[in-house]
Design an enzyme around this catalytic site. Structure first.
Site, mmCIF file in Angstrom:
data_model
loop_
_atom_site.group_PDB
_atom_site.id
_atom_site.type_symbol
_atom_site.label_atom_id
_atom_site.label_comp_id
_atom_site.label_asym_id
_atom_site.label_seq_id
_atom_site.Cartn_x
_atom_site.Cartn_y
_atom_site.Cartn_z
ATOM 1 N N HIS A 1 -0.877 -21.061 -0.149
ATOM 2 C CA HIS A 1 0.097 -20.028 0.218
ATOM 3 C C HIS A 1 0.917 -19.547 -0.981
ATOM 4 C CE1 HIS A 1 -0.977 -21.269 4.218
ATOM 5 N NE2 HIS A 1 -0.249 -20.296 4.729
ATOM 6 N N ARG B 1 -7.409 -21.672 -1.254
ATOM 7 C CA ARG B 1 -6.516 -20.901 -0.381
ATOM 8 C C ARG B 1 -5.151 -21.593 -0.306
ATOM 9 N NH1 ARG B 1 -4.699 -20.948 4.553
ATOM 10 N NH2 ARG B 1 -4.384 -18.998 5.691
ATOM 11 N N LYS C 1 6.404 -1.900 1.806
ATOM 12 C CA LYS C 1 5.264 -1.287 2.502
ATOM 13 C C LYS C 1 4.078 -2.255 2.429
ATOM 14 C CE LYS C 1 3.209 3.274 3.166
ATOM 15 N NZ LYS C 1 3.268 3.318 4.620
ATOM 16 N N TYR D 1 0.817 -1.210 0.000
ATOM 17 C CA TYR D 1 0.000 0.000 0.000
ATOM 18 C C TYR D 1 0.850 1.258 0.000
ATOM 19 C CZ TYR D 1 0.816 0.996 4.994
ATOM 20 O OH TYR D 1 1.390 1.322 6.194
ATOM 21 N N LEU E 1 11.431 1.366 6.463
ATOM 22 C CA LEU E 1 10.791 1.969 5.301
ATOM 23 C C LEU E 1 11.555 3.218 4.850
ATOM 24 C CD1 LEU E 1 8.206 1.404 3.576
ATOM 25 C CD2 LEU E 1 7.287 3.439 4.681
ATOM 26 N N GLU F 1 12.983 2.900 13.980
ATOM 27 C CA GLU F 1 11.929 3.788 13.472
ATOM 28 C C GLU F 1 10.733 3.679 14.399
ATOM 29 O OE1 GLU F 1 10.444 2.870 9.445
ATOM 30 O OE2 GLU F 1 10.536 0.736 9.850
ATOM 31 N N ARG G 1 7.917 4.139 -4.866
ATOM 32 C CA ARG G 1 8.068 3.193 -3.745
ATOM 33 C C ARG G 1 7.051 2.053 -3.864
ATOM 34 N NH1 ARG G 1 7.827 5.663 2.132
ATOM 35 N NH2 ARG G 1 5.602 5.716 1.688
#
Ligand SMILES: Cc1ncc(COP(=O)(O)O)c(C=O)c1O
Length: 295
Positions: free
Chosen positions: A106, A104, A150, A37, A207, A184, A56
């Site tokens: 992985h 489902r 991110k 995101y 990040l 951070e 990014r």
């Protein structure tokens, strides 16, 4: 917010409102947190740092082996269309997941069709030069090791903020400690100043903040000595000034850590200088965007 449903959104190729977005329960973003995101600030309909944020996003996508049928220019045009109402302060939220597969599993789906959601949200103005500062607390960094991506898998960040909340420190900040070094915060990068030298942790699985980068440029322009080095807890407690950076809160001073005053226990002169320089840089960038769009 109660009227989130009417927020303008772009979902898998179409413009709509957030209430019309229909994400499958088999989406890997939902099932696995298999998604990345970005959050991009906007002022009066103008995006700030959009190329850096979308670059990014492309880096995060490359790191997880996901390709997108849009260029950075496409994403910027979509974001600008979502900001058509031109509110004073807003952000664009962008999330790309690895899409839907019937079972489902992985491992990556054989055919990955990414799910793309972008929406714009009006927000309150961040603080100004009269801001009184925020309190910090050390917290063991429980996140995974690839924090340069991110990712929306934010459990370590969520648990850090939840622990602060449960301890009665809802508006305070967690300062994340990894291998004895403060690296951070759960949603911002860290800076400290001691004897007129400014330090920030290097980009070593943290990040690469867009604001961090801009603030480093301002530090160089202002002529401060600057060192990329992660402080220990003791160094941070002994700092003259500490502040955090992110796109929404910009530069946020930390005035106490674990109840101990940092410097005088009030936002310091270096923060004030860089905060003002940042506001100036921001208005220059927004003005040059305006000129570009008029031509
Ligand atoms: C963990 C983390 N570090 C740093 C930042 C600051 O990044 P930026 O300045 O690009 O907003 C963020 C922003 O969300 C973050 O989540």
């Amino acid at each position: 917010m109660s009227d989130n449903k009417s927020l303008p959104a772009f979902y898998n190729g179409d413009f709509m409102t957030l209430s019309q977005v229909n994400i499958s329960p088999m989406d890997r973003g939902f099932l696995f947190g298999d998604s990345v995101y970005e959050v991009i600030p906007a002022f009066h309909g103008r995006l700030l740092g959009e190329v850096e944020h979308y670059q990014r996003l492309m880096n995060s996508l490359a790191s997880i082996g996901l390709s997108l049928p849009y260029s950075i220019d496409d994403l910027i045009s979509i974001s600008q269309a979502l900001l058509a109402q031109k509110p004073a302060f807003a952000f664009i939220y962008v999330q790309i997941t690895r899409g839907v597969e019937a079972t489902r599993k992985h491992r990556f789906p054989v055919i990955a069709e990414p799910t793309i959601l972008i929406y714009s949200q009006v927000v309150e103005a961040a603080f100004g030069l009269d801001y009184q500062g925020c309190h910090g607390h050390f917290h063991e960094d429980m996140r995974w090791q690839k924090c340069d991506i991110k990712s929306t898998s934010l459990m370590g960040n969520i648990l850090a903020y939840q622990q602060l909340y449960q301890q009665g420190h809802e508006n305070d900040e967690a300062l994340l400690v990894r291998n004895g070094l403060v690296v951070e915060a759960p949603s911002s990068n860290l800076f400290m100043a001691k004897d007129q030298v400014i330090y920030t942790p290097p980009l070593n699985n943290i990040l690469a903040g867009v604001t961090r980068d801009l603030v480093i440029k301002l530090i160089h322009e202002a002529g401060f000595e600057f060192i990329e080095n992660a402080p220990t807890k003791a160094m941070l407690l002994d700092a003259d000034e500490v502040w955090l950076t992110n796109s929404y809160e910009e530069l946020k001073p930390i005035i106490t850590i674990e109840g101990k005053n940092i410097g005088t226990g009030a936002p310091g002169p270096i923060w004030q200088q860089l905060f003002s320089a940042y506001q100036e840089l921001k208005s220059q960038k927004l003005k040059s965007q305006e000129l570009k769009s008029q031509n």
